[in-house]
Enzyme design. Structure first.
Site, PDB file in Angstrom:
ATOM      1  N   GLY A  34      27.788  40.650  71.176  1.00  0.00           N
ATOM      2  CA  GLY A  34      28.184  41.451  70.012  1.00  0.00           C
ATOM      3  C   GLY A  34      26.999  42.010  69.249  1.00  0.00           C
ATOM      4  O   GLY A  34      27.000  43.181  68.842  1.00  0.00           O
ATOM      5  N   SER A  35      25.968  41.197  69.064  1.00  0.00           N
ATOM      6  CA  SER A  35      24.806  41.654  68.288  1.00  0.00           C
ATOM      7  C   SER A  35      24.141  42.833  68.986  1.00  0.00           C
ATOM      8  O   SER A  35      23.769  43.822  68.351  1.00  0.00           O
ATOM      9  CB  SER A  35      23.788  40.516  68.120  1.00  0.00           C
ATOM     10  OG  SER A  35      24.382  39.433  67.454  1.00  0.00           O
ATOM     11  N   ASN A  92      34.546  38.217  59.981  1.00  0.00           N
ATOM     12  CA  ASN A  92      34.349  36.915  60.616  1.00  0.00           C
ATOM     13  C   ASN A  92      34.433  35.747  59.644  1.00  0.00           C
ATOM     14  O   ASN A  92      34.638  34.616  60.061  1.00  0.00           O
ATOM     15  CB  ASN A  92      33.008  36.880  61.358  1.00  0.00           C
ATOM     16  CG  ASN A  92      31.875  37.428  60.532  1.00  0.00           C
ATOM     17  OD1 ASN A  92      31.919  38.568  60.062  1.00  0.00           O
ATOM     18  ND2 ASN A  92      30.856  36.632  60.338  1.00  0.00           N
ATOM     19  N   GLN A 123      35.553  40.092  66.196  1.00  0.00           N
ATOM     20  CA  GLN A 123      36.577  39.096  65.845  1.00  0.00           C
ATOM     21  C   GLN A 123      37.989  39.563  66.220  1.00  0.00           C
ATOM     22  O   GLN A 123      38.913  38.758  66.234  1.00  0.00           O
ATOM     23  CB  GLN A 123      36.550  38.795  64.337  1.00  0.00           C
ATOM     24  CG  GLN A 123      35.325  38.020  63.875  1.00  0.00           C
ATOM     25  CD  GLN A 123      35.287  36.588  64.397  1.00  0.00           C
ATOM     26  OE1 GLN A 123      36.320  35.973  64.700  1.00  0.00           O
ATOM     27  NE2 GLN A 123      34.095  36.034  64.506  1.00  0.00           N
ATOM     28  N   SER A 139      32.491  40.864  72.052  1.00  0.00           N
ATOM     29  CA  SER A 139      31.664  39.798  72.610  1.00  0.00           C
ATOM     30  C   SER A 139      32.511  38.780  73.346  1.00  0.00           C
ATOM     31  O   SER A 139      33.518  38.291  72.813  1.00  0.00           O
ATOM     32  CB  SER A 139      30.906  39.121  71.464  1.00  0.00           C
ATOM     33  OG  SER A 139      30.192  38.024  71.944  1.00  0.00           O
ATOM     34  N   HIS A 142      32.283  35.578  74.167  1.00  0.00           N
ATOM     35  CA  HIS A 142      32.513  34.196  73.719  1.00  0.00           C
ATOM     36  C   HIS A 142      33.420  34.074  72.503  1.00  0.00           C
ATOM     37  O   HIS A 142      33.756  32.963  72.089  1.00  0.00           O
ATOM     38  CB  HIS A 142      31.180  33.475  73.480  1.00  0.00           C
ATOM     39  CG  HIS A 142      30.468  33.854  72.221  1.00  0.00           C
ATOM     40  ND1 HIS A 142      30.461  33.039  71.110  1.00  0.00           N
ATOM     41  CD2 HIS A 142      29.737  34.931  71.890  1.00  0.00           C
ATOM     42  CE1 HIS A 142      29.734  33.606  70.164  1.00  0.00           C
ATOM     43  NE2 HIS A 142      29.284  34.756  70.600  1.00  0.00           N
ATOM     44  N   THR A 193      19.308  43.823  85.656  1.00  0.00           N
ATOM     45  CA  THR A 193      20.229  43.355  86.690  1.00  0.00           C
ATOM     46  C   THR A 193      21.552  42.900  86.069  1.00  0.00           C
ATOM     47  O   THR A 193      21.564  42.167  85.083  1.00  0.00           O
ATOM     48  CB  THR A 193      19.582  42.212  87.496  1.00  0.00           C
ATOM     49  OG1 THR A 193      18.426  42.743  88.133  1.00  0.00           O
ATOM     50  CG2 THR A 193      20.528  41.654  88.544  1.00  0.00           C
ATOM     51  N   CYS A 237      25.804  31.935  61.087  1.00  0.00           N
ATOM     52  CA  CYS A 237      24.473  32.530  60.997  1.00  0.00           C
ATOM     53  C   CYS A 237      23.823  32.187  59.672  1.00  0.00           C
ATOM     54  O   CYS A 237      22.607  32.198  59.550  1.00  0.00           O
ATOM     55  CB  CYS A 237      24.573  34.043  61.121  1.00  0.00           C
ATOM     56  SG  CYS A 237      25.828  34.566  62.247  1.00  0.00           S
TER      57      CYS A 237
HETATM   58  C1  PLP Z   1      29.937  36.701  66.423  1.00  0.00           C
HETATM   59  C2  PLP Z   1      29.907  38.063  65.825  1.00  0.00           C
HETATM   60  C3  PLP Z   1      28.901  38.991  66.167  1.00  0.00           C
HETATM   61  C4  PLP Z   1      27.779  38.630  67.085  1.00  0.00           C
HETATM   62  O1  PLP Z   1      28.198  38.468  68.399  1.00  0.00           O
HETATM   63  P1  PLP Z   1      27.251  37.679  69.445  1.00  0.00           P
HETATM   64  O2  PLP Z   1      27.903  37.869  70.755  1.00  0.00           O
HETATM   65  O3  PLP Z   1      27.258  36.255  69.014  1.00  0.00           O
HETATM   66  O4  PLP Z   1      25.907  38.314  69.359  1.00  0.00           O
HETATM   67  C5  PLP Z   1      28.955  40.249  65.597  1.00  0.00           C
HETATM   68  N1  PLP Z   1      29.930  40.590  64.743  1.00  0.00           N
HETATM   69  C6  PLP Z   1      30.921  39.743  64.396  1.00  0.00           C
HETATM   70  C7  PLP Z   1      31.986  40.199  63.468  1.00  0.00           C
HETATM   71  C8  PLP Z   1      30.929  38.454  64.912  1.00  0.00           C
HETATM   72  O5  PLP Z   1      31.900  37.613  64.548  1.00  0.00           O
END
Ligand code: PLP
Length: 396
Positions: A72-73, A152, A180, A200, A202, A238, A326
């Site tokens: 996500g980042s 989040n 989210q 993202s 996870h 890759t 975070c």
């Molecule tokens: C967790 C999150 C991110 C970051 O995602 P990562 O995959 O952990 O880098 C960005 N934005 C929101 C709203 C999130 O909840």
């Protein structure tokens, strides 16, 4: 109860077992580099293509509009820096909100140092951005509007379709951080006029370290990682075959089970909310009652330090968060809670519980019972509480 009770699904989720099983052969058997020409490598390529199709299908997009990233980042960084760079001749003004994830906020702050101007829209007490505020902020040199789909920390869902339409009517690109939301609530990039969307793996039972950016066909975005020709040469490196395969499988599952999962989680969450608000005094629910992710509960307890609450919950096997993962380790209260107007001392006493379908009613009841005891114990120790009780007595 000695088992672990996991209620921090906004921080990360447990991997889907089906997704994990689907990944395995791509470590040990089909480990070829999908960019290679021999047939052996094409197994990985086919699996990556399938994941791209699945994800695109869930968004109403085409497969060639999905770019795989490392999470996500990275997707947020790429969307914002990529548009800022490709459109810098047109303008250098960006609009976002004050409650974005740091992946968006810190990217915007970085761009401000590079000579861009950023407007951070305020939110109301429920965490909602208003369309009027957005309209007022638009300028001739605005090139991008970036507003998160769902928050989040407090779970508030924004009126994305309205903001998307406004952006489109003004010829401005619209990005949404849907980390989210994706896999949890329905999203359609055309109906909602979304040009770029971050997600993202996870956060929806896929693996960590993999995500994607949806980029609408025709949107020019400066390449993120220079190197090989992966991801149409826009994001070299890759291909993370195993990660993408796992994320694709988790996305398919999330899409297929979305309605029933949300129902189940919402029932658990509503019970949690009702009990906490009814049985614990001086507690406030943060975030919108109606426009809210089904799994999110966020409370502020007066006279209490969120950190102490977390430690005592942890001693009872309960995983929760006092804001966003975070910000843990920092003493500043969450920027989201301050933005919805909470005073510092109230923001400090906040707790986020984010559920999954794996939680049970028994767990919810255990968490509320434990929370009641902990809050009472901490308040008995709090000097603030004593002063408050004296004040109350004087008033009577
Ligand atoms: C967790 C999150 C991110 C970051 O995602 P990562 O995959 O952990 O880098 C960005 N934005 C929101 C709203 C999130 O909840």
């Amino acid at each position: 109860m000695n088992q672990l009770i996991y209620m921090d699904n906004a921080a990360t989720t447990r991997m889907s077992e089906k997704a994990f099983e689907k990944m395995k052969p791509y470590f040990l058997e089909n480990y070829g580099n999908p960019s290679s020409v021999y047939q052996f490598a094409s197994r990985g390529k086919a699996a990556v293509d399938e994941a791209r199709e699945t994800i695109a299908g869930l968004l109403g997009a085409s497969a060639n509009e999905i770019y795989f990233t490392a999470g996500g980042s990275e997707s947020d960084n790429w969307a914002i820096k990529g548009v800022a760079d490709s459109l810098k001749a047109k303008g250098k003004h960006i609009i976002t909100s004050s409650i974005e994830h740091h992946a968006v906020l810190h990217t915007c702050e970085f761009l401000e140092k590079q000579g861009y101007e950023v407007t951070y829209l305020p939110v109301d007490e429920n965490g909602k951005v208003s369309a009027e505020e957005l309209l007022k902020a638009i300028r001739p040199d605005t090139i991008l509007i970036s507003i998160m789909f769902a928050n989040n920390e407090i779970g508030t869902i924004q009126d994305i379709e309205v903001f998307g339409r406004i952006a489109k009517e003004h010829g401005i690109l619209f990005h949404t951080d849907a980390v989210q939301a994706f896999g949890h609530v329905p999203i359609h990039v055309d109906e909602m006029h979304i040009d770029l969307l971050s997600a993202s793996g996870h956060k929806f039972n896929g693996p960590k370290g993999v995500g994607f950016l949806y980029v609408r066909k025709g949107v020019r975005l400066t390449n993120l990682i220079h190197g090989g020709s992966q991801e149409r040469a826009k994001r070299a490196g890759t291909t993370n075959v195993t990660g993408i395969v796992g994320m694709g499988e988790a996305a398919g599952e999330a899409g297929a089970l979305m309605t029933e999962r949300a129902e189940k989680i919402r029932t658990l969450r509503d019970h949690l909310m009702e009990r906490v608000l009814a049985e614990i005094p001086y507690v406030k629910l943060n975030g919108s009652k109606t426009d809210r992710l089904p799994n999110n509960a966020n409370f502020s307890f007066r006279f209490i330090e969120g950190e102490s609450l977390l430690i005592l919950l942890d001693q009872n096997g309960i995983c929760a968060s006092s804001g966003s993962a975070c910000t843990s380790g920092s003493l500043d209260p969450s920027h989201v809670l301050l933005a919805i107007g909470l005073p510092h001392e109230i923001a400090h006493g906040s707790l986020r519980l984010t559920l999954s379908e794996e939680n049970t009613m028994e767990e919810v009841d255990f968490v509320v019972d434990t929370l009641k005891k902990i809050v009472e114990r901490l308040r008995n120790m709090s000097p603030l509480d004593e002063d408050f009780v004296k004040e109350q007595k004087k008033e009577k």
